[in-house]
Scaffold this motif. Structure first.
Motif, mmCIF file in Angstrom:
data_model
loop_
_atom_site.group_PDB
_atom_site.id
_atom_site.type_symbol
_atom_site.label_atom_id
_atom_site.label_comp_id
_atom_site.label_asym_id
_atom_site.label_seq_id
_atom_site.Cartn_x
_atom_site.Cartn_y
_atom_site.Cartn_z
ATOM 1 N N ARG A 1 0.836 -1.195 0.000
ATOM 2 C CA ARG A 1 0.000 0.000 0.000
ATOM 3 C C ARG A 1 0.877 1.254 0.000
ATOM 4 O O ARG A 1 0.608 2.211 -0.739
ATOM 5 C CB ARG A 1 -0.922 0.001 1.224
ATOM 6 C CG ARG A 1 -1.740 1.278 1.428
ATOM 7 C CD ARG A 1 -2.693 1.537 0.292
ATOM 8 N NE ARG A 1 -3.474 2.753 0.510
ATOM 9 C CZ ARG A 1 -4.243 3.333 -0.411
ATOM 10 N NH1 ARG A 1 -4.334 2.810 -1.621
ATOM 11 N NH2 ARG A 1 -4.916 4.429 -0.139
ATOM 12 N N ILE B 1 0.992 4.336 -2.863
ATOM 13 C CA ILE B 1 0.843 5.766 -2.580
ATOM 14 C C ILE B 1 2.085 6.529 -3.029
ATOM 15 O O ILE B 1 1.995 7.550 -3.718
ATOM 16 C CB ILE B 1 0.583 6.000 -1.082
ATOM 17 C CG1 ILE B 1 -0.744 5.366 -0.668
ATOM 18 C CG2 ILE B 1 0.567 7.504 -0.776
ATOM 19 C CD1 ILE B 1 -0.972 5.346 0.820
ATOM 20 N N ASP C 1 -2.435 5.138 5.931
ATOM 21 C CA ASP C 1 -1.716 5.404 4.685
ATOM 22 C C ASP C 1 -0.352 6.024 4.973
ATOM 23 O O ASP C 1 0.643 5.706 4.309
ATOM 24 C CB ASP C 1 -2.532 6.329 3.782
ATOM 25 C CG ASP C 1 -3.627 5.591 3.024
ATOM 26 O OD1 ASP C 1 -3.626 4.334 3.039
ATOM 27 O OD2 ASP C 1 -4.489 6.260 2.424
#
Length: 297
Positions: free
Chosen positions: A192, A196, A282
């Motif tokens: 992840r 990003i 995130d």
């Protein structure tokens, strides 16, 4: 002599034909977004992570004015000065009349609505790694933003960089879609973070050095680079130089404060502002990803 000239003309024509073929824009397949339903709320997160407003808002805009994507900011480089275009929902001066396919071609193939090659100041070399659903959601969110009738300004480029057709060769050399960190054992969190950092936030576009033709030197991924403005240097954020803990990276991406209580500045302030609006998970993912990057002195 006539025979020699005939052969030379034939070779020139073959060379021109080969150049024209190799530089032909290659749009996305027509069914790239088939069957995907838009989610504008998620598109807002994609918009934020991708930093769209940071480049396309008016110079000095603050608060809600940052969502008026009238363009006009100038980005100097060794090849000329790029000027961010209007990407508001205005149908005449922005991209309000663009289809989803038009946006996808711009973001992932570097092709404008009229079929022309776009300059890689739009980081399509990173955005090409975006998931199709994120492109669909981003398109839906962009349509909710206010229109603005400010005309886009032309880039300030010198010959031969005004000849966009040559960008087809540049894309062949430097725009192949591939992850910079392609380790098979990445955890879901690290994966992840990679998405990003490499696709949405396009960290490598600033923090990775480039060659003489403007292509990223992927062997020195995130190892720092000269500031395109000519002032200072964008730092090395590989583990060789960025020795912060994961928690310290998360704090920096949240508050803008370094472990030494220095504060973020320059264009990175926009990056931190965007990152701070994402879920903390995130930011933790980006911190985990940075620790998997190969150290480069």
């Amino acid at each position: 002599m006539r025979r020699v000239l005939t052969v030379l003309c034939g070779l020139a024509l073959l060379g021109l034909a080969a150049f024209w073929y190799l530089t032909e824009p290659a749009p996305l397949p027509a069914d790239s977004f088939a069957g995907l339903s838009p989610d504008a709320a998620h598109g807002q997160q994609v918009f934020t992570a991708a930093g769209c407003a940071s480049c396309h808002m008016a110079e000095g805009a603050t608060g809600e004015a940052q969502l008026i994507l009238s363009g006009g900011q100038k980005f100097p480089s060794a090849f000329g000065t790029f000027i961010a275009p209007n990407i508001s929902s205005d149908p005449d001066h922005g991209i309000g009349a663009w289809s989803l396919q038009d946006l996808g071609n711009a973001l992932q193939r570097g092709i404008g609505r009229d079929g022309e090659h776009l300059y890689p100041a739009l980081p399509y070399t990173s955005y090409q790694l975006m998931q199709p659903q994120d492109v669909v959601d981003l398109y839906a969110y962009l349509q909710t933003l206010p229109p603005d009738a400010t005309p886009s300004q032309p880039h300030d480029m010198a010959f031969p960089f005004t000849l966009r057709r040559g960008l087809g060769l540049w894309k062949t050399l430097f725009a192949a879609p591939a992850w910079a960190i392609d380790a098979p054992d990445l955890t879901p969190v690290e994966t992840r973070g990679r998405y990003i950092a490499e696709a949405l936030a396009h960290c490598g576009e600033c923090h990775t050095p480039r060659n003489a033709l403007g292509g990223l030197d992927r062997s020195r991924w995130l190892a720092g680079a000269p500031n395109p403005s000519g002032e200072g240097r964008i730092p090395n954020i590989t583990p060789a130089k960025l020795t912060w803990s994961a928690d310290e990276v998360v704090e920096y991406l949240t508050s803008g404060f370094t472990p030494d209580y220095d504060s973020v500045g320059g264009h990175m302030a926009h990056v931190v502002e965007n990152m701070s609006k994402l879920p903390e998970s995130d930011r933790q993912a980006v911190a985990a990803y940075l620790q998997r990057v190969a150290p480069v002195e």
